[in-house]
Design a protein around this motif. Structure first.
Motif, PDB file in Angstrom:
ATOM      1  N   SER A   9       2.075-117.860  13.229  1.00 40.45           N
ATOM      2  CA  SER A   9       1.980-116.711  13.734  1.00 40.45           C
ATOM      3  C   SER A   9       1.392-116.698  15.425  1.00 40.45           C
ATOM      4  CB  SER A   9       0.137-116.368  13.134  1.00 40.45           C
ATOM      5  OG  SER A   9       0.479-114.585  13.671  1.00 40.45           O
ATOM      6  N   LEU A  50       7.008-107.111   7.357  1.00 38.53           N
ATOM      7  CA  LEU A  50       5.906-107.166   6.545  1.00 38.53           C
ATOM      8  C   LEU A  50       6.997-107.986   5.693  1.00 38.53           C
ATOM      9  CD1 LEU A  50       3.059-104.850   5.622  1.00 38.53           C
ATOM     10  CD2 LEU A  50       3.044-107.556   6.949  1.00 38.53           C
ATOM     11  N   ILE A  54       6.883-111.802   4.664  1.00 33.07           N
ATOM     12  CA  ILE A  54       6.470-112.504   2.898  1.00 33.07           C
ATOM     13  C   ILE A  54       7.287-113.719   2.903  1.00 33.07           C
ATOM     14  CG2 ILE A  54       6.599-112.090   0.843  1.00 33.07           C
ATOM     15  CD1 ILE A  54       5.329-109.041   0.924  1.00 33.07           C
ATOM     16  N   ILE A  57       7.269-116.853   4.736  1.00 28.01           N
ATOM     17  CA  ILE A  57       5.763-117.505   3.649  1.00 28.01           C
ATOM     18  C   ILE A  57       6.533-117.817   2.614  1.00 28.01           C
ATOM     19  CG2 ILE A  57       3.466-116.903   3.466  1.00 28.01           C
ATOM     20  CD1 ILE A  57       3.352-115.098   5.314  1.00 28.01           C
ATOM     21  N   ASP A  58       6.834-117.088   2.104  1.00 21.32           N
ATOM     22  CA  ASP A  58       7.151-118.009   0.619  1.00 21.32           C
ATOM     23  C   ASP A  58       8.762-119.112   0.660  1.00 21.32           C
ATOM     24  OD1 ASP A  58       5.884-116.067  -1.250  1.00 21.32           O
ATOM     25  OD2 ASP A  58       7.994-114.555  -1.021  1.00 21.32           O
ATOM     26  N   VAL A 100      -3.918-110.121  10.012  1.00 23.15           N
ATOM     27  CA  VAL A 100      -2.905-110.385   9.139  1.00 23.15           C
ATOM     28  C   VAL A 100      -1.925-111.464   8.142  1.00 23.15           C
ATOM     29  CG1 VAL A 100      -1.115-108.544   7.773  1.00 23.15           C
ATOM     30  CG2 VAL A 100      -2.590-107.275   9.645  1.00 23.15           C
ATOM     31  N   GLU A 101      -1.101-111.767   9.668  1.00 24.74           N
ATOM     32  CA  GLU A 101      -0.462-113.001   8.651  1.00 24.74           C
ATOM     33  C   GLU A 101      -1.303-114.473   8.534  1.00 24.74           C
ATOM     34  OE1 GLU A 101       2.679-112.078  11.559  1.00 24.74           O
ATOM     35  OE2 GLU A 101       1.545-113.555  12.068  1.00 24.74           O
ATOM     36  N   MET A 104      -2.191-113.766   4.363  1.00 25.57           N
ATOM     37  CA  MET A 104      -0.913-113.581   3.537  1.00 25.57           C
ATOM     38  C   MET A 104      -0.297-114.907   3.019  1.00 25.57           C
ATOM     39  SD  MET A 104       1.443-110.409   5.290  1.00 25.57           S
ATOM     40  CE  MET A 104       2.642-110.768   3.974  1.00 25.57           C
ATOM     41  N   CYS A 107      -3.494-116.446   1.193  1.00 25.54           N
ATOM     42  CA  CYS A 107      -3.171-115.619  -0.378  1.00 25.54           C
ATOM     43  C   CYS A 107      -2.533-116.860  -1.244  1.00 25.54           C
ATOM     44  CB  CYS A 107      -3.050-114.036  -0.199  1.00 25.54           C
ATOM     45  SG  CYS A 107      -4.604-113.420   0.310  1.00 25.54           S
ATOM     46  N   LYS A 108      -1.192-117.259  -0.276  1.00 26.85           N
ATOM     47  CA  LYS A 108       0.470-117.520  -1.530  1.00 26.85           C
ATOM     48  C   LYS A 108      -0.064-118.920  -0.838  1.00 26.85           C
ATOM     49  CE  LYS A 108       3.672-114.824  -1.406  1.00 26.85           C
ATOM     50  NZ  LYS A 108       4.480-114.260  -2.877  1.00 26.85           N
TER      51      LYS A 108
END
Length: 224
Positions: A9, A50, A54, A57-58, A100-101, A104, A107-108
């Motif tokens: 990020s 976004l 996602i 990040i995945d 934000v990042e 995220m 949370c992952k």
């Protein structure tokens, strides 16, 4: 073999010093055997940012948040008009996308490492919690990333990634070993292991097959 990806990020740099800061951390990741991934830098979002964030990040095994100055407040007021009002002087704020990042990525379940320009206000997800936060002196020098302080935190973060990957591999191995051997199962065990939708589909296929067999048998008998 593809290198493990690290979600980075980082806001668009405003100065050459910030650009060198980001470049140095990306190189540190490459030297450690990782592939840094930054939306808007190494990856371009073809649609809503976004969604690309996602996806990135995945695909990643860890996250580094590079928090550099975006807004500088020479003089200001916080909580203006409230009993808790206070004056602000020479406050540095980073891009809100860092917050934000970071949220995220956490949370992952990714191990998070926050590397921030010294003096940037530590608030929200830029404060130490369940992740590592390290302020780096500015003007930036590459020597800062060779220091014992930085390397100790970098190695601790990398160890979390190794532990997470080992746990994931073990869970996948356990899942595979727990799968039943169909060849050793009885008809009753196979039927009981099916979900209702699978059972109905199997019954439907069986009925169709039986119907076809009866029809073929009838034709053969008539043919005789």
């Amino acid at each position: 073999m593809d290198k493990p990806k690290i979600f980075v990020s980082a806001g668009s740099p405003s100065t050459d010093t910030q650009e060198k800061f980001i470049d140095a951390i990306e190189q540190k990741l490459r030297d450690a055997g990782f592939e840094p991934q930054t939306v808007g830098r190494t990856r371009i979002a073809a649609e809503a940012p976004l969604k690309e964030i996602i996806r990135t990040i995945d695909e990643s095994v860890g996250a580094i948040i590079i928090a550099a100055e975006r807004v500088f407040i020479e003089n200001g007021i916080e909580r203006r008009g409230s009993p808790n009002e206070r004056q602000l002087e020479k406050v540095k704020l980073t891009t809100p996308w860092n917050q934000v990042e970071a949220g995220m990525a956490y949370c992952k379940g990714l191990p998070v490492f926050v590397v921030m320009e010294e003096g940037v206000r530590q608030e929200g997800l830029l404060e130490p919690y369940d992740w590592i936060v390290l302020p780096v002196p500015f003007p930036f020098s590459r020597d800062a990333l060779s220091s014992l302080s930085f390397n100790a935190r970098f190695d601790a973060w990398r160890s979390k990634i190794t532990e997470k990957q080992a746990l994931k591999e073990q869970q996948e191995a356990d899942k595979t070993s727990s799968l039943p051997n169909v060849g050793e199962m009885t008809i009753g065990q196979i039927v009981s292991s099916l979900k209702p939708s699978q059972l109905w589909a199997a019954l439907g296929s069986t009925i169709v097959a039986l119907g076809g067999a009866f029809a073929l048998g009838a034709k053969l008998i008539v043919g005789k």
